[in-house]
Every structure is written in structure tokens, then in C-alpha cells.
Design an enzyme around this catalytic site. Structure first.
Site, PDB file in Angstrom:
ATOM      1  N   GLN A 183       7.703 -27.408  68.074  1.00 22.50           N
ATOM      2  CA  GLN A 183       6.581 -28.353  68.318  1.00 22.50           C
ATOM      3  C   GLN A 183       7.002 -29.573  68.991  1.00 22.50           C
ATOM      4  O   GLN A 183       6.535 -30.226  69.989  1.00 22.50           O
ATOM      5  CB  GLN A 183       5.928 -28.959  67.124  1.00 22.50           C
ATOM      6  CG  GLN A 183       4.952 -29.547  67.363  1.00 22.50           C
ATOM      7  CD  GLN A 183       3.831 -30.117  66.238  1.00 22.50           C
ATOM      8  OE1 GLN A 183       3.270 -31.158  66.211  1.00 22.50           O
ATOM      9  NE2 GLN A 183       3.943 -29.419  65.059  1.00 22.50           N
ATOM     10  N   SER A 184       8.334 -30.117  68.404  1.00 19.11           N
ATOM     11  CA  SER A 184       8.666 -31.508  68.896  1.00 19.11           C
ATOM     12  C   SER A 184       9.171 -31.572  70.388  1.00 19.11           C
ATOM     13  O   SER A 184       8.733 -32.290  71.040  1.00 19.11           O
ATOM     14  CB  SER A 184       9.995 -32.276  67.990  1.00 19.11           C
ATOM     15  OG  SER A 184      11.006 -31.285  68.146  1.00 19.11           O
ATOM     16  N   ARG A 186      14.297 -17.175  75.040  1.00 21.30           N
ATOM     17  CA  ARG A 186      15.187 -16.186  74.891  1.00 21.30           C
ATOM     18  C   ARG A 186      14.530 -14.877  75.482  1.00 21.30           C
ATOM     19  O   ARG A 186      13.536 -14.593  75.240  1.00 21.30           O
ATOM     20  CB  ARG A 186      15.265 -15.986  73.320  1.00 21.30           C
ATOM     21  CG  ARG A 186      16.454 -15.196  72.784  1.00 21.30           C
ATOM     22  CD  ARG A 186      16.423 -15.030  71.358  1.00 21.30           C
ATOM     23  NE  ARG A 186      16.347 -16.209  70.680  1.00 21.30           N
ATOM     24  CZ  ARG A 186      17.108 -16.617  69.753  1.00 21.30           C
ATOM     25  NH1 ARG A 186      18.453 -16.223  69.525  1.00 21.30           N
ATOM     26  NH2 ARG A 186      16.980 -17.672  69.142  1.00 21.30           N
ATOM     27  N   THR A 197      20.944 -16.557  77.234  1.00 20.67           N
ATOM     28  CA  THR A 197      22.123 -17.773  77.650  1.00 20.67           C
ATOM     29  C   THR A 197      23.259 -17.497  76.955  1.00 20.67           C
ATOM     30  O   THR A 197      24.412 -18.196  76.943  1.00 20.67           O
ATOM     31  CB  THR A 197      21.566 -19.118  77.240  1.00 20.67           C
ATOM     32  OG1 THR A 197      21.225 -19.147  76.182  1.00 20.67           O
ATOM     33  CG2 THR A 197      20.309 -19.330  78.391  1.00 20.67           C
ATOM     34  N   ASP A 199       7.181 -34.080  64.279  1.00 22.11           N
ATOM     35  CA  ASP A 199       7.495 -33.321  65.501  1.00 22.11           C
ATOM     36  C   ASP A 199       6.932 -34.174  66.557  1.00 22.11           C
ATOM     37  O   ASP A 199       7.558 -34.447  67.866  1.00 22.11           O
ATOM     38  CB  ASP A 199       6.628 -31.987  65.115  1.00 22.11           C
ATOM     39  CG  ASP A 199       7.648 -31.202  64.382  1.00 22.11           C
ATOM     40  OD1 ASP A 199       8.845 -31.311  64.454  1.00 22.11           O
ATOM     41  OD2 ASP A 199       7.113 -30.176  63.778  1.00 22.11           O
ATOM     42  N   GLY A 229      -2.891 -53.921  57.461  1.00 27.89           N
ATOM     43  CA  GLY A 229      -2.582 -55.345  57.753  1.00 27.89           C
ATOM     44  C   GLY A 229      -3.147 -56.441  56.898  1.00 27.89           C
ATOM     45  O   GLY A 229      -3.438 -56.109  55.964  1.00 27.89           O
ATOM     46  N   GLY A 230      -3.447 -57.571  57.504  1.00 27.04           N
ATOM     47  CA  GLY A 230      -4.456 -58.561  56.752  1.00 27.04           C
ATOM     48  C   GLY A 230      -5.750 -58.312  56.811  1.00 27.04           C
ATOM     49  O   GLY A 230      -6.295 -59.427  56.443  1.00 27.04           O
ATOM     50  N   GLU A 283       9.048 -30.976  60.642  1.00 29.37           N
ATOM     51  CA  GLU A 283       8.053 -31.884  60.245  1.00 29.37           C
ATOM     52  C   GLU A 283       7.942 -32.602  58.957  1.00 29.37           C
ATOM     53  O   GLU A 283       8.270 -33.827  59.037  1.00 29.37           O
ATOM     54  CB  GLU A 283       6.704 -31.175  60.839  1.00 29.37           C
ATOM     55  CG  GLU A 283       5.519 -32.203  60.242  1.00 29.37           C
ATOM     56  CD  GLU A 283       5.199 -33.613  61.429  1.00 29.37           C
ATOM     57  OE1 GLU A 283       5.445 -33.099  62.470  1.00 29.37           O
ATOM     58  OE2 GLU A 283       5.244 -34.713  60.692  1.00 29.37           O
TER      59      GLU A 283
HETATM   60  N1  COA Z   1      19.230 -16.855  74.883  1.00 31.88           N
HETATM   61  C1  COA Z   1      20.047 -16.630  73.945  1.00 31.88           C
HETATM   62  N2  COA Z   1      20.261 -17.492  72.735  1.00 31.88           N
HETATM   63  C2  COA Z   1      19.195 -18.541  72.688  1.00 31.88           C
HETATM   64  C3  COA Z   1      18.482 -18.943  73.603  1.00 31.88           C
HETATM   65  C4  COA Z   1      18.563 -17.935  74.696  1.00 31.88           C
HETATM   66  N3  COA Z   1      17.613 -18.359  75.772  1.00 31.88           N
HETATM   67  N4  COA Z   1      17.736 -19.821  73.274  1.00 31.88           N
HETATM   68  C5  COA Z   1      18.281 -20.090  72.117  1.00 31.88           C
HETATM   69  N5  COA Z   1      19.175 -19.336  71.497  1.00 31.88           N
HETATM   70  C6  COA Z   1      19.826 -19.355  70.491  1.00 31.88           C
HETATM   71  C7  COA Z   1      20.921 -20.670  70.195  1.00 31.88           C
HETATM   72  O1  COA Z   1      21.886 -20.517  71.074  1.00 31.88           O
HETATM   73  C8  COA Z   1      20.920 -20.544  68.807  1.00 31.88           C
HETATM   74  O2  COA Z   1      22.034 -19.877  68.446  1.00 31.88           O
HETATM   75  P1  COA Z   1      23.436 -20.204  67.490  1.00 31.88           P
HETATM   76  O3  COA Z   1      22.645 -20.629  66.229  1.00 31.88           O
HETATM   77  O4  COA Z   1      24.559 -18.951  67.466  1.00 31.88           O
HETATM   78  O5  COA Z   1      24.197 -21.309  68.115  1.00 31.88           O
HETATM   79  C9  COA Z   1      19.914 -20.178  68.073  1.00 31.88           C
HETATM   80  O6  COA Z   1      18.941 -19.381  69.187  1.00 31.88           O
HETATM   81  C10 COA Z   1      18.717 -21.274  67.962  1.00 31.88           C
HETATM   82  O7  COA Z   1      18.781 -21.819  66.932  1.00 31.88           O
HETATM   83  P2  COA Z   1      18.021 -22.999  66.042  1.00 31.88           P
HETATM   84  O8  COA Z   1      17.886 -24.138  66.893  1.00 31.88           O
HETATM   85  O9  COA Z   1      19.150 -23.024  65.147  1.00 31.88           O
HETATM   86  O10 COA Z   1      17.057 -22.141  65.861  1.00 31.88           O
HETATM   87  P3  COA Z   1      16.355 -22.050  64.316  1.00 31.88           P
HETATM   88  O11 COA Z   1      15.040 -21.294  64.335  1.00 31.88           O
HETATM   89  O12 COA Z   1      17.356 -21.467  63.075  1.00 31.88           O
HETATM   90  O13 COA Z   1      16.057 -23.543  63.751  1.00 31.88           O
HETATM   91  C11 COA Z   1      14.814 -25.719  63.992  1.00 31.88           C
HETATM   92  C12 COA Z   1      14.903 -24.349  64.235  1.00 31.88           C
HETATM   93  C13 COA Z   1      13.695 -26.375  64.366  1.00 31.88           C
HETATM   94  C14 COA Z   1      15.143 -25.997  62.341  1.00 31.88           C
HETATM   95  C15 COA Z   1      16.252 -26.387  64.685  1.00 31.88           C
HETATM   96  O14 COA Z   1      15.917 -25.821  66.065  1.00 31.88           O
HETATM   97  C16 COA Z   1      16.360 -27.828  64.614  1.00 31.88           C
HETATM   98  O15 COA Z   1      16.673 -28.265  63.611  1.00 31.88           O
HETATM   99  N6  COA Z   1      15.997 -28.362  65.749  1.00 31.88           N
HETATM  100  C17 COA Z   1      16.337 -29.927  65.636  1.00 31.88           C
HETATM  101  C18 COA Z   1      15.166 -30.640  65.024  1.00 31.88           C
HETATM  102  C19 COA Z   1      13.845 -30.265  65.428  1.00 31.88           C
HETATM  103  O16 COA Z   1      13.450 -30.121  66.723  1.00 31.88           O
HETATM  104  N7  COA Z   1      12.997 -29.928  64.730  1.00 31.88           N
HETATM  105  C20 COA Z   1      11.546 -29.741  64.860  1.00 31.88           C
HETATM  106  C21 COA Z   1      11.118 -28.553  65.037  1.00 31.88           C
HETATM  107  S1  COA Z   1       9.287 -28.769  65.406  1.00 31.88           S
END
Ligand code: COA
Length: 415
Positions: free
Chosen positions: A17-18, A38, A74, A168, A247-248, A139
Site C-alpha cells: 500500500q504505502s 515479479r 530482477t 501506509d 485544539g482549543g 500499517e
Molecule cells: N523479481 C525478483 N524478485 C523480486 C522482484 C522481482 N521483480 N520484486 C521483488 N523481489 C524480491 C526482493 O528482491 C525481495 O527478495 P529478498 O528478500 O531475497 O531480498 C523480495 O522479493 C521482497 O521482499 P520484501 O519486501 O521483504 O517482501 P515481504 O512480503 O517479505 O515484506 C513488507 C513486505 C511490506 C513487510 C516489506 O516490504 C517492508 O517492510 N517494506 C517497507 C515498509 C513498507 O512499505 N511497509 C508497508 C507496506 S504497505
């Protein structure tokens, strides 16, 4: 008519979302937003909270309007080369992966700078530098660590999170401002820069008034507009203030006609000082206008509970909309508690484009929230979210790849 961000190309490496909130706004302002997902899977929200089998969820569609979608692996060496080509072609890379994910992929700040020194790299992370910088955050975690939860709810209950997605979507908004600011600075320096919006910081920024109150509390030991005054107790930290106004201008949520069966038959009522006499007249307590216990804001503070009970006796005789109409005639600030159903059906929000009906080839028609920021010279046209990889070939061709190269990359699983 042109758009404010015409010509700006965004490599949108965001998910959930963010980040998507931020890039959707930039797309509405006219940027060409290329969402990299991905290969084969896409943004995880495409399938989260699905209400129509096989169709992208509302979670996804409502956060990804006006974007193009390309799928690239990627982590595949050939996929990395495609991403490099995109980095060279774009102005901004926006990402909100877990801390370190971009570096692990091989795209450090230094590497991105080598590829494109004008590139702005914008990130949402849960925390800024410090003990928690490596933590993943969602969030409600952000609401808790940013001070919102400890100050939301009622004094006799646990901390409460709010329905507004301040962690977010709120942080996405902060990031969008950082990006356009960095784009502006680049027009003078020619250089890109890093932009970081940490969710804890974003929530705390929105809770600024509570840090104000913390310092008032430490100095005076009491805050007279809080419901804890005069009968309750204050501790060391800002307490939960229930529905008290920030506020006030003391305010509270009051029952209206029908509250027994309608959970939203309530109105927010503010006892704004300049209209106190009118309030007294409307609720039939004319004598309060001059009575020393009620005539001044200071005199009213210890009696707010009784005052709101008396106003509520009046609001309970009206529907929330009737009360709103009468109070508006007297310039008394108030607002009905609108349900999501009422908001979805609100004609004026449809007219301004804040609530928009969008058609989608797989799921059909759905409602979304349009651009809440209106520019007179850059109108927003809300277009449906892209299907997974819908624009892969188109974007690859724009990057200079031939048909044969695209087919080969697809066979190799790079795209
Ligand atoms: N091709 C291949 N790999 C890809 C890719 C692509 N196109 N896009 C993403 N990936 C991989 C990344 O390289 C990563 O791999 P790694 O863990 O081996 O380095 C993985 O996919 C993505 O990981 P991640 O961001 O850790 O996802 P998650 O689902 O485990 O965590 C969050 C989700 C939101 C908790 C985390 O991304 C986060 O803390 N983000 C920052 C804060 C944030 O925005 N939070 C609010 C979300 S609304």
C-alpha cells in the site's frame, strides 16, 4: 490539456500500500509510472482479499490506477539488464521493499548512480536509521510506533488503531512530496538524490499535536480540554482523549435520532467560542450565554461533560443531517458521522471526482477514491489499474528491444 508531471518517468518498484499510494498520485499528476512486478506473481495484493474469483483484488486495483505493468525477474541476470535499461531511462525509482532488498538485488545507491546520476531513489521504510532500521513494518505497527495508538481510544480501554491508513497511505503521501521536491531541486543541480520516508516518522508527523501535549503535560500536569479533567487523573504520558477535539475548541461525538439501531447516527459537535451564544439559543439554554459558569471558554472547561450531555439532549431529537443543517445555519462547526455506504452514495463526492466509478475488463465496475488533490491546470483522469505484465512488450520496445530479443528474454524467464 497537459499534466503537471508530463515527461517524468517513474520506475515503480513498489508493492502493497504505502509505495503504490505514492506512485498512483504521481501518475494522476501525469507521470509515466512503470510498475515492475515479479514475473508470474506480481504485487502480492493482486490476490489478497479477493472478492471476484480470478480478478485483481480491489486492494490492488484501488492503489494502482494510471500505471503500466511490466514483469521482470530482477534476480535473473538478463532480467537485471532490463532493469538497468529502465534505470537509465527513468527519472525516479520508488521502492518499499524490506530494508536491504534492493542492495541484495545488486542495485545499491552507488550502482544506480553509476547507471544514471540524475536518478532520484525514493524509499518507504518502517523506521529511519537506528535500532529498528532492519525491521519490516505494516500499517498498524507504524501507527503503534509513531504515537497514534497510545493516544487513540478511551481512557479506560486499550490503545486503538485508526481506520485511516496513516502509516501506509500517509507515508506514501510524504514520499510523493519528497519526490517532487527532489525533482525540483534537480532542475537546478542536475543531480539525483535519495528520498526516505520512514513510516514511524510519517505517523509521528501526523501526531505532532500529541508531542505538543506531552510537553504541556510535563509543564502543567493537567490539560483542561482532555476528558480526564477535572475528575480523572493524568499520568506521565499523553492519555487517550476519546473523542475530544484536538485544539482549543472542545468537541465530542453526540447521539442523534436513530442511534439505538444505526451505529452511525451520531454527529461531531464543536463548542466553538465565537458561536457560543448561538449554541445556547439552538439547544434552548439561553441563560448559559451570560451565566458566569458557562459564558467563557475557561468557565466551560470543567463542565464540558455536562454541556455535551445537554447538547446531546437536543441532537437526539434530530437526525444527523437535520442537526447539520440547523447548526450550519448558525455557523456552528459540526459533522455527521458518515458511513462508508453513505460516502459511496454521496453525489457531491462523485461530482468532484473524489469518488469515481471505474470499469475493469476482468472484474467489471467498481468504486475507487480518486485524486484528493485538485490542480486547476492538471486535471486527473482515473484509469483502471494494469493487468499483470500488460505493458511488458510495449515498454520493452520503448527500451529498444526487438521482437526476437523480447521473445528470447521471455523464454529465459527474465520477463
Ligand atoms: N523479481 C525478483 N524478485 C523480486 C522482484 C522481482 N521483480 N520484486 C521483488 N523481489 C524480491 C526482493 O528482491 C525481495 O527478495 P529478498 O528478500 O531475497 O531480498 C523480495 O522479493 C521482497 O521482499 P520484501 O519486501 O521483504 O517482501 P515481504 O512480503 O517479505 O515484506 C513488507 C513486505 C511490506 C513487510 C516489506 O516490504 C517492508 O517492510 N517494506 C517497507 C515498509 C513498507 O512499505 N511497509 C508497508 C507496506 S504497505
Amino acid at each position: 490539456m497537459g499534466k503537471a508531471l508530463d515527461g517524468v518517468r517513474i520506475l515503480d518498484f513498489t508493492h502493497v500500500q504505502s509505495g503504490p499510494t505514492c506512485t498512483q498520485l504521481l501518475a494522476w499528476f501525469g507521470a509515466d509510472v512503470i510498475k515492475v512486478e515479479r514475473a508470474g506473481a506480481g504485487d502480492i495484493t493482486r490476490e489478497q482479499l479477493r472478492d471476484v474469483p480470478g480478478a485483481d483484488s480491489l486492494y490492488f486495483t484501488m492503489l494502482n490506477h494510471n500505471k503500466r505493468s511490466v514483469t521482470i525477474d530482477t534476480k535473473n541476470p538478463e532480467g537485471k539488464l532490463v532493469l538497468e535499461a529502465l534505470i537509465q531511462k527513468c527519472d525516479v525509482l520508488v521502492e518499499n521493499f524490506a530494508p536491504g532488498a534492493l542492495d541484495r538485488m545488486g542495485f545499491t545507491w552507488e550502482r544506480i548512480q553509476e547507471l544514471n546520476p540524475r536518478m532520484i531513489v525514493a524509499s518507504v521504510k518502517g523506521f529511519g536509521p537506528g535500532p529498528y532500521e532492519d525491521c519490516k513494518v505494516y500499517e498498524n505497527v507504524a501507527q503503534c510506533v509513531g504515537g497514534a495508538a497510545s493516544t487513540t481510544g478511551f481512557d479506560d480501554g486499550p490503545p486503538v488503531v485508526t481506520g485511516a491508513q496513516i502509516g501506509d497511505s500517509g507515508t506514501g503521501l510524504h514520499l510523493a512530496l519528497g519526490i517532487v521536491t527532489a525533482l525540483y531541486q534537480r532542475t537546478m543541480t542536475g543531480r539525483g538524490q535519495k528520498v526516505l520516508a520512514a513510516m514511524q516518522d510519517g505517523v509521528l508527523n501526523l501526531c505532532r499535536v500529541k508531542l505538543r501535549d506531552q510537553q504541556r503535560l510535563e509543564r502543567t500536569g493537567v490539560m483542561k480540554e482532555y476528558p480526564q479533567y477535572p475528575n480523572g487523573t493524568f499520568g506521565e504520558a499523553v492519555p487517550r482523549a476519546g473523542n475530544a477535539s484536538g485544539g482549543g475548541q472542545p468537541g465530542w461525538i453526540l447521539k442523534c435520532k436513530g442511534w439505538e439501531h444505526d451505529p452511525n447516527a451520531y454527529i461531531y459537535f464543536i463548542t466553538q467560542a465565537p458561536v457560543w451564544v448561538k449554541i445556547c439559543n439552538v439547544i434552548g439554554r439561553e441563560e448559559w450565554a451570560t451565566h458566569p459558569d458557562y459564558a467563557t471558554p475557561d468557565a466551560r472547561l470543567p463542565r464540558l461533560k455536562d454541556i455535551f450531555a445537554e447538547v446531546e439532549r437536543w441532537t437526539m431529537t434530530k437526525t444527523k443531517f437535520e442537526a447539520m443543517e440547523i447548526l450550519n445555519e448558525h455557523d456552528i462547526p459540526c459533522g455527521p458521522i458518515l458511513s462508508m455506504k453513505e460516502i459511496a452514495e454521496d453525489e457531491s463526492l462523485r461530482k468532484t471526482g473524489t469518488v469515481v466509478e471505474v470499469d475493469h475488463p476482468v472484474r467489471g465496475k467498481y468504486l475507487t477514491v480518486g485524486n484528493p488533490i485538485k490542480l486547476s491546470d492538471s486535471p486527473t483522469d482515473v484509469k483502471r489499474s494494469p493487468l499483470l505484465g500488460e505493458h511488458t512488450d510495449e515498454v520493452m520496445a520503448e527500451l529498444g528491444y526487438s521482437r526476437e530479443q523480447i521473445d528470447a528474454l521471455r523464454t529465459a524467464g527474465a520477463i
